[in-house]
Design a protein around this motif. Structure first.
Motif, short mmCIF file in Angstrom:
data_model
loop_
_atom_site.label_atom_id
_atom_site.label_comp_id
_atom_site.label_asym_id
_atom_site.label_seq_id
_atom_site.Cartn_x
_atom_site.Cartn_y
_atom_site.Cartn_z
N VAL B 323 -43.65 -60.98 27.55
CA VAL B 323 -43.16 -60.66 28.91
C VAL B 323 -42.42 -59.33 28.89
N GLY B 327 -45.48 -57.41 29.86
CA GLY B 327 -45.44 -58.01 31.21
C GLY B 327 -46.44 -59.12 31.41
N MET B 338 -40.78 -64.59 34.87
CA MET B 338 -41.34 -63.29 35.29
C MET B 338 -41.24 -63.17 36.81
N THR B 347 -39.37 -55.04 37.12
CA THR B 347 -40.79 -55.16 36.77
C THR B 347 -40.90 -55.40 35.28
N PRO B 348 -41.22 -56.63 34.87
CA PRO B 348 -41.35 -56.89 33.43
C PRO B 348 -42.50 -56.09 32.84
N GLY B 349 -42.36 -55.70 31.62
CA GLY B 349 -43.42 -54.92 30.99
C GLY B 349 -42.84 -53.73 30.26
N LEU B 352 -39.84 -51.69 31.53
CA LEU B 352 -38.57 -52.38 31.78
C LEU B 352 -37.44 -51.75 30.96
N MET B 450 -50.71 -57.25 39.29
CA MET B 450 -50.94 -56.34 38.16
C MET B 450 -52.43 -56.32 37.81
#
Lengths: 170, 517
Positions: B323, B327, B338, B347-349, B352, B450
């Motif tokens: 995560v 993401g 998430m 915004t996870p990924g 981040l 996404m």
């Protein structure tokens, strides 16, 4: 070896039929979802998307791609379910019995009525009735337990929403 | 980095935030201990209450619930022989016999210390691994990301549930659920059918609470209606003080099992969709096989409890590695987390760390505090939890239904979200009954935006020509892995089925070592 009685074949067929329930469920589910996928591709997605000018890919591109995925996967599921039915080897019974489904329907009706009542009368009045109704449905008979369980959580949520979260409540 | 760390520490090490984290662990522990309830339900129900918190506090609170839930599941597994969660099934093998022998308190302590150790180990691995992986992921283009997403969903579909096609259908439906709303590229309303409420898309909480919490309650109601809503009294006979205490020799004895469980749990937790259940089974099997007395396993061996609990808890922080890095969530709880990131504007990924590095550090510190809280809550609350697990379901289920309604109302700010939640609850009931994978459904829904963005960008970049893949070896690698997963779980599985052995087909999908001693 015991002699085969006339009823045995029918009984064996019935047993085989019983054992095939999950295969049947997969077959029927696969066909139903594949039809839904086709409906998505040709009716729901085109009708549900506004027309307008754009550059690049159409807004229907991604949902249509996914609907095609749903349809193909569902078709494979139906074929797999068909093979399971034919071979009669999937021993799992149907996951929903008539009794299960009746209980689900009653619970679903109760919660829907409860939500409609909350919408109409407000949470403070309708939520305790909803909780009490569910407790009675689940076999709770102790009046004091019903009274406390149906009022304390509602009061706690009300106090939290108004004083801590400052969030709106139905 | 030090400055970011200091800012993060200042944000998290405050009385309200620490209070939220302890509360999260406590809620998780109680929910995990209650048979039939699970941490995913708790996270879904707690999400709306995090709107008043800062992002770091909210996420630490939710991660606290996740950690507490994983540890709490051992309580009912040991005392009632009823696992609070599927991943605690293995804990019953040796935990319950220990309780029957009057060593229930010792078993609970072993489970607690092993849980905390597994959790701390995986949290440290997360802290060490996530940022370098994210740095690598920053260099990935839309084609690689699209390939990773395709692989993730295919792999999750392949390893979850009894049918690959059902899981794939669930994944596609989840992705499709993210389509309604204003199209990001063209701004045109899509699948909104004139409803203004859908212009921002289908609310996360309506989907999460409906499919994960309400549907679970409906299943429990129909399966255990009337009279079966309470558990028999705990048949735990109190043993001698030595049987209750956790001694230094106990620590020495379970040490290797804990380490093995932590490593296995961390490794499996990183993989998408595999989950804590397989991790605890595998850790248990490895520990039993490496023991000098494998025949004793299943009769009340502390190492068995330690291996399964450390592995179960190690999967929680480990599942956050993909995560944070790319993401991509691999489980229901991480998909919800998430969603929580997104609800709080993060915004996870890979970006981040660049965009909200201080929040990431805050979450790390929050996770370490949660580990300490897990130990404290476990030590001081075990006797209370032993009583809590006997709460009647006729009390519990109606309260959860009420919380589902309130939770769905809070995010959408109106009854529309509540009615949607009801719809998803009924839909989820049938999904659950007919074995359609929830994991692929929710992960698909969370990854939808996404996936659409990367697939569209890839299509535009390639001009529809698949030959562009030749310039992207990483993408080819992930697509090949996806094809292998499909081959492994459909063609091989179907062949076993055709040869008249569905059990073999199903067992191929699970691990061969999933049976108890």
């Amino acid at each position: 070896m015991s002699e085969k009685l006339p009823g045995d074949t029918a009984r064996a067929d019935r047993e085989k039929d019983k054992a095939n329930h999950m295969g049947k469920a997969d077959f029927v589910g696969g066909v139903g979802i594949a039809l839904f996928g086709i409906l998505l591709i040709f009716v729901i997605i085109p009708l549900g998307t506004a027309k307008g000018e754009y550059y690049g890919l159409a807004p229907t591109f991604f949902p249509t791609l996914l609907a095609i995925g749903v349809t193909i996967s569902a078709a494979f599921l139906a074929v797999q379910g068909w093979f399971k039915m034919r071979s009669g080897t999937d021993k799992r019974p149907m996951p929903i019995t008539g009794w299960n489904f009746l209980m689900f329907l009653i619970a679903a009706a109760l919660v829907t009525l409860g939500v409609a009542a909350i919408d109409y009368f407000g949470m403070m009045y309708a939520a305790p009735v909803l909780i009490a109704a569910f407790m009675l449905f689940l076999g709770e008979k102790n009046i004091i337990r019903i009274a406390l369980t149906s009022t304390i959580p509602v009061a706690v949520v009300y106090l939290m929403a108004t004083h801590v979260l400052r969030a709106p409540l139905p | 980095m030090l400055e970011q760390f200091m800012t993060a520490a200042g944000d998290v090490i405050t009385i309200p935030v620490i209070g939220y984290i302890i509360l999260g662990v406590l809620i998780g522990y109680v929910v995990g201990a209650l048979p039939g309830m699970n941490r995913v339900t708790a996270i879904a129900l707690a999400l709306p209450f995090t709107f008043v918190m800062s992002p770091a506090a909210a996420l630490s609170f939710l991660i606290g619930i996740n950690k507490g839930g994983a540890a709490g599941a051992a309580v009912s597994a040991i005392l009632l022989n009823v696992p609070g969660e599927p991943s605690a099934v293995v804990t019953t093998y040796d935990g319950y016999p220990m309780a029957q022998q009057g060593r229930g308190q010792k078993a609970l302590k072993v489970a607690l210390y092993a849980s905390v150790a597994g959790d701390v180990f995986a949290t440290l691995i997360l802290i060490v691994l996530a940022q370098p992986l994210a740095r690598f992921a920053v260099g990935l283009g839309p084609i690689e990301l699209a390939a990773i997403l395709i692989f993730s969903i295919t792999f999750i579909a392949a390893v979850s549930g009894d049918s690959f096609f059902k899981a794939l259908i669930a994944g596609f439906l989840g992705l499709l659920l993210s389509a309604p709303g204003l199209d990001k590229e063209t701004g045109l309303p899509r699948l909104t059918f004139g409803m203004l409420e859908l212009y921002d898309g289908i609310p996360l909480l309506a989907v999460a609470i409906g499919t994960l919490a309400l549907s679970e309650i409906l299943v429990q109601i129909d399966e255990g209606w009337r009279g079966q809503h309470s558990y028999p009294p705990i048949k735990q006979t109190e043993g001698s003080p030595e049987d209750r205490a956790f001694t230094r020799s106990d620590a020495k004895r379970i040490g290797p099992a804990v380490l093995r469980g932590s490593v296995v749990g961390t490794a499996i937790g990183i993989l998408p969709g595999v989950g804590a259940t397989l991790a605890s089974f595998l850790a248990y099997t490895l520990t039993r096989n490496s023991s000098k007395t494998p025949e004793a396993f299943g009769t009340g061996v502390p190492e068995g409890v330690a291996a399964s609990e450390s592995a179960d808890n190690a999967t929680v922080p480990a599942a956050l590695i993909p995560v944070f890095a790319i993401g991509v969530p691999g489980s229901l709880s991480t998909a919800l987390l998430m969603g929580a990131f997104m609800l709080h504007g993060l915004t996870p990924g890979p970006f981040l760390f660049k965009e909200s590095g201080d929040v990431v550090f805050s979450i790390y510190i929050g996770m370490i505090i949660a580990s300490i809280a897990l130990l404290g809550v476990g030590i001081f609350g075990q006797r209370i939890f032993s009583a809590v697990i006997q709460v009647r379901k006729s009390i519990l289920l109606p309260i959860i239904i009420f919380l589902c309604i309130v939770g769905a109302y809070v995010e959408a700010g109106g009854m529309f979200g509540v009615y949607l939640m009801l719809g998803f609850g009924f839909f989820g009931y049938f999904m659950k009954k007919f074995d359609y994978s929830f994991v692929t459904f929710v992960v698909g829904y969370v990854l939808g935006p996404m996936a659409e963005l990367t697939i569209r960008q890839s299509m535009i970049m390639s001009n529809g020509n698949p030959a562009i893949l030749l310039k992207h070896p990483i993408a080819i690698g992930f697509l090949v892995l996806a094809v292998i997963a499909i081959w492994r779980f459909t063609i091989v599985g179907t062949r076993a089925l055709r040869h008249g052995n569905p059990a073999a087909a199903n067992e191929e999908e699970a691990s061969g070592e999933l049976k108890g001693p």
